[in-house]
Design a protein around this motif. Sequence first.
Motif, PDB file in Angstrom:
ATOM      1  N   ALA A   1       0.859  -1.193   0.000  1.00 39.34           N
ATOM      2  CA  ALA A   1       0.000   0.000   0.000  1.00 39.34           C
ATOM      3  C   ALA A   1       0.887   1.233   0.000  1.00 39.34           C
ATOM      4  CB  ALA A   1      -0.901  -0.013   1.224  1.00 39.34           C
ATOM      5  N   GLN A   2       0.683   2.092  -0.958  1.00 31.91           N
ATOM      6  CA  GLN A   2       1.509   3.282  -1.096  1.00 31.91           C
ATOM      7  C   GLN A   2       0.681   4.497  -0.684  1.00 31.91           C
ATOM      8  OE1 GLN A   2       4.671   2.835  -2.309  1.00 31.91           O
ATOM      9  NE2 GLN A   2       5.174   4.945  -1.916  1.00 31.91           N
ATOM     10  N   VAL A   3       1.277   5.341   0.103  1.00 34.39           N
ATOM     11  CA  VAL A   3       0.613   6.568   0.512  1.00 34.39           C
ATOM     12  C   VAL A   3       0.915   7.626  -0.542  1.00 34.39           C
ATOM     13  CG1 VAL A   3       0.495   8.338   2.298  1.00 34.39           C
ATOM     14  CG2 VAL A   3       0.881   5.961   2.927  1.00 34.39           C
ATOM     15  N   THR A   4      -0.123   8.344  -0.963  1.00 34.78           N
ATOM     16  CA  THR A   4       0.095   9.412  -1.946  1.00 34.78           C
ATOM     17  C   THR A   4      -0.139  10.759  -1.283  1.00 34.78           C
ATOM     18  OG1 THR A   4      -2.194   9.332  -2.695  1.00 34.78           O
ATOM     19  CG2 THR A   4      -0.614   7.965  -3.891  1.00 34.78           C
ATOM     20  N   ASN A   5       0.637  11.726  -1.701  1.00 37.44           N
ATOM     21  CA  ASN A   5       0.515  13.083  -1.180  1.00 37.44           C
ATOM     22  C   ASN A   5      -0.167  13.970  -2.223  1.00 37.44           C
ATOM     23  OD1 ASN A   5       1.708  12.678   1.264  1.00 37.44           O
ATOM     24  ND2 ASN A   5       3.577  13.810   0.809  1.00 37.44           N
ATOM     25  N   PRO A   6      -0.978  14.884  -1.765  1.00 38.19           N
ATOM     26  CA  PRO A   6      -1.569  15.831  -2.708  1.00 38.19           C
ATOM     27  C   PRO A   6      -0.524  16.871  -3.132  1.00 38.19           C
ATOM     28  CG  PRO A   6      -2.237  16.375  -0.472  1.00 38.19           C
ATOM     29  CD  PRO A   6      -1.423  15.098  -0.404  1.00 38.19           C
ATOM     30  N   ILE A   7      -0.773  17.504  -4.249  1.00 35.68           N
ATOM     31  CA  ILE A   7       0.080  18.615  -4.689  1.00 35.68           C
ATOM     32  C   ILE A   7      -0.732  19.902  -4.555  1.00 35.68           C
ATOM     33  CG2 ILE A   7       1.530  17.287  -6.260  1.00 35.68           C
ATOM     34  CD1 ILE A   7      -0.195  18.290  -8.590  1.00 35.68           C
ATOM     35  N   GLY A   8      -0.016  21.007  -4.377  1.00 33.94           N
ATOM     36  CA  GLY A   8      -0.673  22.307  -4.331  1.00 33.94           C
ATOM     37  C   GLY A   8      -0.694  22.912  -5.730  1.00 33.94           C
ATOM     38  N   VAL A   9      -1.843  23.438  -6.130  1.00 30.42           N
ATOM     39  CA  VAL A   9      -1.992  24.065  -7.441  1.00 30.42           C
ATOM     40  C   VAL A   9      -2.588  25.450  -7.221  1.00 30.42           C
ATOM     41  CG1 VAL A   9      -3.156  23.940  -9.678  1.00 30.42           C
ATOM     42  CG2 VAL A   9      -2.358  21.845  -8.580  1.00 30.42           C
ATOM     43  N   SER A  10      -1.874  26.484  -7.679  1.00 33.34           N
ATOM     44  CA  SER A  10      -2.366  27.849  -7.483  1.00 33.34           C
ATOM     45  C   SER A  10      -2.055  28.710  -8.703  1.00 33.34           C
ATOM     46  CB  SER A  10      -1.712  28.463  -6.246  1.00 33.34           C
ATOM     47  OG  SER A  10      -2.160  29.785  -6.079  1.00 33.34           O
ATOM     48  N   PRO A  11      -3.049  29.332  -9.314  1.00 32.33           N
ATOM     49  CA  PRO A  11      -4.476  29.228  -9.040  1.00 32.33           C
ATOM     50  C   PRO A  11      -5.032  27.944  -9.646  1.00 32.33           C
ATOM     51  CG  PRO A  11      -4.158  30.672 -10.923  1.00 32.33           C
ATOM     52  CD  PRO A  11      -2.784  30.279 -10.415  1.00 32.33           C
ATOM     53  N   GLY A  12      -6.257  27.601  -9.278  1.00 36.44           N
ATOM     54  CA  GLY A  12      -6.901  26.403  -9.803  1.00 36.44           C
ATOM     55  C   GLY A  12      -7.686  26.679 -11.075  1.00 36.44           C
ATOM     56  N   THR A  13      -7.923  27.960 -11.348  1.00 34.02           N
ATOM     57  CA  THR A  13      -8.668  28.379 -12.534  1.00 34.02           C
ATOM     58  C   THR A  13      -8.034  29.657 -13.058  1.00 34.02           C
ATOM     59  OG1 THR A  13     -10.723  27.502 -11.642  1.00 34.02           O
ATOM     60  CG2 THR A  13     -10.928  29.108 -13.386  1.00 34.02           C
ATOM     61  N   GLY A  14      -8.008  29.800 -14.374  1.00 36.13           N
ATOM     62  CA  GLY A  14      -7.466  31.026 -14.962  1.00 36.13           C
ATOM     63  C   GLY A  14      -7.601  31.022 -16.473  1.00 36.13           C
ATOM     64  N   ALA A  15      -7.386  32.165 -17.054  1.00 29.15           N
ATOM     65  CA  ALA A  15      -7.483  32.334 -18.512  1.00 29.15           C
ATOM     66  C   ALA A  15      -6.289  31.687 -19.200  1.00 29.15           C
ATOM     67  CB  ALA A  15      -7.522  33.824 -18.846  1.00 29.15           C
ATOM     68  N   PRO A  16      -6.418  31.416 -20.491  1.00 28.52           N
ATOM     69  CA  PRO A  16      -5.250  30.933 -21.237  1.00 28.52           C
ATOM     70  C   PRO A  16      -4.087  31.908 -21.051  1.00 28.52           C
ATOM     71  CG  PRO A  16      -7.219  30.742 -22.587  1.00 28.52           C
ATOM     72  CD  PRO A  16      -7.609  31.509 -21.355  1.00 28.52           C
ATOM     73  N   GLY A  17      -2.888  31.367 -20.891  1.00 27.18           N
ATOM     74  CA  GLY A  17      -1.712  32.199 -20.660  1.00 27.18           C
ATOM     75  C   GLY A  17      -1.353  32.322 -19.189  1.00 27.18           C
ATOM     76  N   THR A  18      -2.173  31.779 -18.289  1.00 27.52           N
ATOM     77  CA  THR A  18      -1.941  31.866 -16.850  1.00 27.52           C
ATOM     78  C   THR A  18      -0.750  31.013 -16.432  1.00 27.52           C
ATOM     79  OG1 THR A  18      -4.291  32.243 -16.425  1.00 27.52           O
ATOM     80  CG2 THR A  18      -2.979  31.434 -14.570  1.00 27.52           C
ATOM     81  N   ASP A  19       0.083  31.551 -15.533  1.00 23.70           N
ATOM     82  CA  ASP A  19       1.174  30.788 -14.921  1.00 23.70           C
ATOM     83  C   ASP A  19       0.605  30.082 -13.691  1.00 23.70           C
ATOM     84  OD1 ASP A  19       3.115  31.503 -16.753  1.00 23.70           O
ATOM     85  OD2 ASP A  19       3.755  33.255 -15.605  1.00 23.70           O
ATOM     86  N   ILE A  20       0.898  28.802 -13.545  1.00 23.83           N
ATOM     87  CA  ILE A  20       0.359  27.975 -12.462  1.00 23.83           C
ATOM     88  C   ILE A  20       1.523  27.521 -11.592  1.00 23.83           C
ATOM     89  CG2 ILE A  20      -0.958  25.898 -11.925  1.00 23.83           C
ATOM     90  CD1 ILE A  20      -1.806  26.043 -15.010  1.00 23.83           C
ATOM     91  N   THR A  21       1.451  27.785 -10.290  1.00 21.73           N
ATOM     92  CA  THR A  21       2.472  27.321  -9.355  1.00 21.73           C
ATOM     93  C   THR A  21       2.030  25.975  -8.792  1.00 21.73           C
ATOM     94  OG1 THR A  21       3.055  29.587  -8.765  1.00 21.73           O
ATOM     95  CG2 THR A  21       3.728  27.856  -7.230  1.00 21.73           C
TER      96      THR A  21
END
Length: 197
Positions: A31-51
């Motif tokens: 059984a493998q534990v998985t970690n979530p990732i942070g995504v910011s922002p979660g919504t944006g217009a085309p051309g948006t930079d996502i961290t």
Amino acid sequence: MSFQLRRGGVIGGVSVGALALVTVGAGLAGAQVTNPIGVSPGTGAPGTDITVSGDDCDGTAVSLLLAGDGTVDTDQATVGSDNSWSGTLTADDELVEPGETLTITATCLGGTMIYQSGSFLVAGVPPTTSSTTTSTTTSTTTSTTAPPSSTTTTPGPGGPDPTSPPTTAAPSPPTTAAPVPTPAPADPVDDEPDYAG
């Protein structure tokens, strides 16, 4: 929880009880534990930079992938001494459409951590780029003078018959003065009358 071993059947030379313990142990270890990732922002217009960020990578780097109908962008984040990492992906305005949901995956390179995928919703319309355009308009105005209007002449002393209606003269076209030739000397005139006789 307690386990009791009883004598039971033997499968292939191994007791059924021992086989059960090995199987349960393998299931827990697998059984493998998985970690979530942070995504910011979660919504944006085309051309948006996502961290995109995460923790607990025991490897040397994290490979990031942003995908829609195909690969939109990739990045590789360096893992810090505290095993955390952060990277940037761009929702390229030439590769995405408003309303599209993009998938973000992170892979811990050289480590055992498995990350849950994240998502980014493309919203709105592509950002506009502002540019300054200088326009020069050249205007040429041509002025045309109408020819002189028709003139009405009224008879005067020694002129046309005073009982006739006035006449309208048409405008004369512009003329260019041409050189006037000098007349040749005339033949001498005979002042004496001719008599027949």
